[in-house]
Design an enzyme around this catalytic site. Structure first.
Site, PDB file in Angstrom:
ATOM      1  N   TYR A 107      46.306  37.642  45.071  1.00  0.00           N
ATOM      2  CA  TYR A 107      45.762  38.897  44.540  1.00  0.00           C
ATOM      3  C   TYR A 107      45.765  38.887  43.008  1.00  0.00           C
ATOM      4  CZ  TYR A 107      45.054  43.815  43.480  1.00  0.00           C
ATOM      5  OH  TYR A 107      44.562  45.002  42.964  1.00  0.00           O
ATOM      6  N   SER A 112      42.502  44.934  37.674  1.00  0.00           N
ATOM      7  CA  SER A 112      43.848  45.495  37.856  1.00  0.00           C
ATOM      8  C   SER A 112      44.695  45.052  36.669  1.00  0.00           C
ATOM      9  CB  SER A 112      44.463  44.938  39.140  1.00  0.00           C
ATOM     10  OG  SER A 112      45.853  45.179  39.175  1.00  0.00           O
TER      11      SER A 112
END
Ligand SMILES: NC(=O)c1ccc[n+]([C@@H]2O[C@H](COP(=O)([O-])OP(=O)(O)OC[C@H]3O[C@@H](n4cnc5c(N)ncnc54)[C@H](OP(=O)(O)O)[C@@H]3O)[C@@H](O)[C@H]2O)c1
Length: 256
Positions: free
Chosen positions: A151, A138
């Site tokens: 995360y 990401s």
């Protein structure tokens, strides 16, 4: 016929990646928890292409999931050429207030299962001198993420791990690529709580476009693929700013 295993194939980016690998003639092995969705997708790609599609349901947050998966591959005599580590999820909220179990599950799926599955399958690829690994990280990998600490840290791991692996196997003929999506229209937005944030909702890309960029980048053995010029601009801009500034900025956007 090469075989590609895709984790998190039941929806979003993983589902679109499955369609692309199947359309290229690869046999596919589909992994996620939602068995019905995987069966539907398998039937769909089988009907459109002359390939096999195998469904192996697995909850990758459980400690024995990867061993179980690799036993299933062995029992069915399936050799994996390409591994797509795509399964993952995020969760918005303060670290100290979030469910500790859900944080642990996130690390199990985003980090531990990705690592163990790569460890299981890479030696075979190296021996056969073909195939490789496409990891889905990401753009969160490039800075710390207050209000989404675990995360962001998990995706920093994915990027660092993929880059190091790429150097270790350089010259082997394997392709090792990290796909780094920005906000993408999938179940992730609602599931993580990020979908309602301006920074997310204002610049989403479709899963189809993101998957295509990752697929093409993997096939041409790019190291890092960041789909979308806005995402690339953001990552480049981040690299010129001090870390205290980028983490404060992200924290503000994420309501920390
Ligand atoms: N969408 C975004 O904005 C965005 C941005 C950057 C990076 N990413 C990354 O892209 C990847 C794919 O996410 P997506 O956006 O396509 O979201 P998604 O539609 O929610 O897909 C997530 C996939 O992961 C699977 N998964 C989740 N927990 C699992 C578990 N315990 N065991 C096995 N599979 C599990 C889900 O399948 P089941 O629920 O059936 O198990 C699903 O197939 C993730 O790694 C995510 O971090 C997404």
């Amino acid at each position: 016929m090469p075989t590609t295993l895709i984790t998190g194939a039941s929806s979003g980016i993983g589902l679109e990646l499955t369609k692309l690998f199947a359309a290229s003639g690869d046999n596919v092995v589909l992994v996620a928890r939602s068995e019905d969705k995987l069966n539907d997708l398998a039937a769909n790609v089988r009907s459109q292409h002359d390939i096999t599609a195998t469904v192996i349901p697995a909850d990758l947050s459980t400690p024995d999931a990867v061993d179980h998966l690799s036993d299933q591959l062995r029992d069915r005599s399936l050799e994996i050429d390409t591994l797509v580590n795509n399964a993952g999820f995020g969760m918005l909220g303060k670290f100290s207030e979030m469910s500790a179990d859900r944080q642990t599950n996130m690390l199990m799926v985003n980090v531990v299962a990705l690592t163990r599955l790569t460890r299981k399958l890479l030696p075979g690829m190296l021996k056969r001198k073909t195939g490789g690994v496409l990891n889905v990280g990401s753009i969160a990998a490039y800075q710390a993420g207050p209000n989404m600490a675990v995360y962001y840290a998990s995706k920093a791991y994915v990027l660092s791990f993929t880059e190091a692996l790429r150097e270790e196997v350089a010259g082997s003929g394997l392709h090792i690529t990290c796909l780094e999506p920005g906000a993408t229209e999938t179940g992730f937005g609602e599931d993580s709580g990020m979908g309602s944030l301006d920074m997310f909702a204002s610049q989403t890309m479709t899963a189809e476009v993101v998957a295509k960029a990752g697929y093409q980048g993997y096939r041409s053995n790019e190291d890092i693929v960041i789909p979308g010029w806005k995402n690339r601009l953001m990552v480049t801009g981040t690299s010129f700013l001090p870390r205290f500034a980028t983490r404060k900025m992200v924290g503000k956007m994420q309501g920390a």
